[in-house]
Design a protein around this motif. Structure first.
Motif, PDB file in Angstrom:
ATOM      1  N   VAL A 134       0.890  -1.137   0.051  1.00  0.00           N
ATOM      2  CA  VAL A 134      -0.073   0.083   0.000  1.00  0.00           C
ATOM      3  C   VAL A 134       0.796   1.159  -0.065  1.00  0.00           C
ATOM      4  O   VAL A 134       1.674   1.480   0.909  1.00  0.00           O
ATOM      5  N   VAL A 135       0.826   1.967  -1.046  1.00  0.00           N
ATOM      6  CA  VAL A 135       1.415   3.232  -1.152  1.00  0.00           C
ATOM      7  C   VAL A 135       0.698   4.548  -1.187  1.00  0.00           C
ATOM      8  O   VAL A 135      -0.420   4.800  -1.930  1.00  0.00           O
ATOM      9  N   PRO A 136       0.530   5.218  -0.013  1.00  0.00           N
ATOM     10  CA  PRO A 136      -0.273   6.198   0.247  1.00  0.00           C
ATOM     11  C   PRO A 136      -0.011   7.515  -0.707  1.00  0.00           C
ATOM     12  O   PRO A 136       1.206   7.800  -0.996  1.00  0.00           O
ATOM     13  N   LYS A 137      -0.996   8.210  -1.170  1.00  0.00           N
ATOM     14  CA  LYS A 137      -0.624   9.315  -1.927  1.00  0.00           C
ATOM     15  C   LYS A 137      -0.603  10.668  -1.198  1.00  0.00           C
ATOM     16  O   LYS A 137      -0.911  10.646   0.038  1.00  0.00           O
ATOM     17  N   ASP A 138       0.081  11.669  -1.479  1.00  0.00           N
ATOM     18  CA  ASP A 138       0.421  12.763  -0.997  1.00  0.00           C
ATOM     19  C   ASP A 138      -0.557  13.940  -1.467  1.00  0.00           C
ATOM     20  O   ASP A 138      -0.456  14.344  -2.548  1.00  0.00           O
ATOM     21  N   ALA A 139      -1.575  14.405  -0.621  1.00  0.00           N
ATOM     22  CA  ALA A 139      -2.501  15.192  -1.222  1.00  0.00           C
ATOM     23  C   ALA A 139      -2.188  16.767  -0.980  1.00  0.00           C
ATOM     24  O   ALA A 139      -2.697  17.519  -1.883  1.00  0.00           O
ATOM     25  N   SER A 140      -1.028  17.021  -0.396  1.00  0.00           N
ATOM     26  CA  SER A 140      -0.623  18.340  -0.339  1.00  0.00           C
ATOM     27  C   SER A 140      -0.095  18.760  -1.843  1.00  0.00           C
ATOM     28  O   SER A 140       0.615  17.922  -2.680  1.00  0.00           O
ATOM     29  N   PRO A 141      -0.267  19.822  -2.261  1.00  0.00           N
ATOM     30  CA  PRO A 141      -0.025  20.258  -3.744  1.00  0.00           C
ATOM     31  C   PRO A 141       1.827  20.552  -3.768  1.00  0.00           C
ATOM     32  O   PRO A 141       2.602  20.833  -2.909  1.00  0.00           O
ATOM     33  N   LYS A 142       2.101  19.864  -4.703  1.00  0.00           N
ATOM     34  CA  LYS A 142       3.630  20.073  -5.236  1.00  0.00           C
ATOM     35  C   LYS A 142       4.208  21.319  -5.623  1.00  0.00           C
ATOM     36  O   LYS A 142       3.147  21.989  -6.350  1.00  0.00           O
ATOM     37  N   PRO A 143       5.205  21.680  -5.204  1.00  0.00           N
ATOM     38  CA  PRO A 143       5.762  23.138  -5.928  1.00  0.00           C
ATOM     39  C   PRO A 143       5.824  23.034  -7.411  1.00  0.00           C
ATOM     40  O   PRO A 143       6.133  21.800  -7.896  1.00  0.00           O
ATOM     41  N   SER A 144       5.602  23.893  -8.200  1.00  0.00           N
ATOM     42  CA  SER A 144       5.814  23.824  -9.684  1.00  0.00           C
ATOM     43  C   SER A 144       7.046  23.362 -10.048  1.00  0.00           C
ATOM     44  O   SER A 144       8.081  24.058  -9.470  1.00  0.00           O
ATOM     45  N   ARG A 145       6.966  22.784 -11.011  1.00  0.00           N
ATOM     46  CA  ARG A 145       8.536  22.274 -11.598  1.00  0.00           C
ATOM     47  C   ARG A 145       8.903  23.176 -12.662  1.00  0.00           C
ATOM     48  O   ARG A 145       9.904  22.722 -13.486  1.00  0.00           O
ATOM     49  N   VAL A 146       8.240  24.118 -13.067  1.00  0.00           N
ATOM     50  CA  VAL A 146       8.602  25.214 -14.016  1.00  0.00           C
ATOM     51  C   VAL A 146       9.550  26.001 -13.572  1.00  0.00           C
ATOM     52  O   VAL A 146       9.645  26.526 -12.648  1.00  0.00           O
ATOM     53  N   ARG A 147      10.594  26.094 -14.575  1.00  0.00           N
ATOM     54  CA  ARG A 147      12.140  26.605 -14.293  1.00  0.00           C
ATOM     55  C   ARG A 147      11.993  27.823 -15.344  1.00  0.00           C
ATOM     56  O   ARG A 147      12.171  27.154 -16.628  1.00  0.00           O
ATOM     57  N   SER A 148      12.210  28.980 -15.349  1.00  0.00           N
ATOM     58  CA  SER A 148      12.344  29.849 -16.350  1.00  0.00           C
ATOM     59  C   SER A 148      13.788  29.941 -16.785  1.00  0.00           C
ATOM     60  O   SER A 148      14.577  29.894 -15.946  1.00  0.00           O
ATOM     61  N   ILE A 149      14.161  29.893 -18.028  1.00  0.00           N
ATOM     62  CA  ILE A 149      15.697  29.814 -18.716  1.00  0.00           C
ATOM     63  C   ILE A 149      15.758  31.163 -19.224  1.00  0.00           C
ATOM     64  O   ILE A 149      14.953  31.584 -19.954  1.00  0.00           O
ATOM     65  N   ASN A 150      16.808  31.858 -18.881  1.00  0.00           N
ATOM     66  CA  ASN A 150      17.055  33.174 -19.278  1.00  0.00           C
ATOM     67  C   ASN A 150      17.544  32.778 -20.914  1.00  0.00           C
ATOM     68  O   ASN A 150      18.493  32.218 -21.051  1.00  0.00           O
ATOM     69  N   VAL A 151      17.340  33.610 -21.949  1.00  0.00           N
ATOM     70  CA  VAL A 151      17.478  33.304 -23.157  1.00  0.00           C
ATOM     71  C   VAL A 151      18.259  34.760 -23.520  1.00  0.00           C
ATOM     72  O   VAL A 151      17.854  35.750 -23.215  1.00  0.00           O
ATOM     73  N   THR A 152      19.541  34.195 -24.076  1.00  0.00           N
ATOM     74  CA  THR A 152      20.313  35.330 -24.512  1.00  0.00           C
ATOM     75  C   THR A 152      20.650  35.098 -26.267  1.00  0.00           C
ATOM     76  O   THR A 152      20.303  34.318 -26.680  1.00  0.00           O
ATOM     77  N   SER A 153      21.098  36.077 -26.508  1.00  0.00           N
ATOM     78  CA  SER A 153      21.335  36.073 -27.929  1.00  0.00           C
ATOM     79  C   SER A 153      22.656  35.297 -28.290  1.00  0.00           C
ATOM     80  O   SER A 153      23.080  35.219 -29.705  1.00  0.00           O
TER      81      SER A 153
END
Length: 155
Positions: A134-153
């Motif tokens: 039995v593997v319980p689920k975690d109901a708490s929201p996970k932090p976003s995995r979105v990571r902004s990447i700086n775009v250079t020329s």
């Protein structure tokens, strides 16, 4: 032409399920498994006939890989001294006396668990030849995995 563009490596990436599911069964032994998901848990039921709890190992590896192993006894161990002085005519349940091959019930299975589980609260029980995990689920929201990447020329 489509086969050339979407050959087997690409087909696996595009059409395979996102979870890893591996089976390393030895010999003819298999560990049949059901995976059920309820609103609060993931439940794994694995057939382990003839194995005691001491012969079963359940681990979480690499953070989220559930690894289930079983090591059955060989026929020589099961029959003790009788196996040494006995002529075997058929040995389909294991490999008597030789020490080669896998014993009865040897298996290894690995499943990648989803991100929303509590790996520190996993429970396992074996009863009547069925291992229930039995593997319980975690109901708490996970932090976003979105990571902004700086775009250079220029790199």
């Amino acid at each position: 032409m489509a086969e050339g563009m979407f050959g087997s490596p690409f087909r696996r990436l595009l059409w395979s399920p996102p979870l890893v599911f591996r089976d390393w069964s030895g010999g003819s032994a298999t560990a049949l498994m059901d995976w059920l998901e309820s609103p609060n848990t993931h439940i794994f039921k694995v057939n382990v006939p003839g194995l005691s709890r001491e012969q079963i190992k359940v681990q979480v590896e690499g953070g989220n890989i559930l690894h289930i192993r079983g090591e059955g006894s060989s026929s020589k161990e099961e029959y003790g001294e009788a196996a040494k002085d006995t002529i075997w005519h058929v040995a389909e349940r294991g490999s008597p006396g030789t020490g080669t091959g896998t014993g009865r019930g040897d298996f290894s299975r690995a499943v990648e668990l989803p991100d929303n589980v509590k790996v520190d609260q996993i429970k396992a029980q074996v009863e009547n030849g069925v291992l229930t995990i039995v593997v319980p689920k975690d109901a708490s929201p996970k932090p976003s995995r979105v990571r902004s990447i700086n775009v250079t020329s220029k790199l």
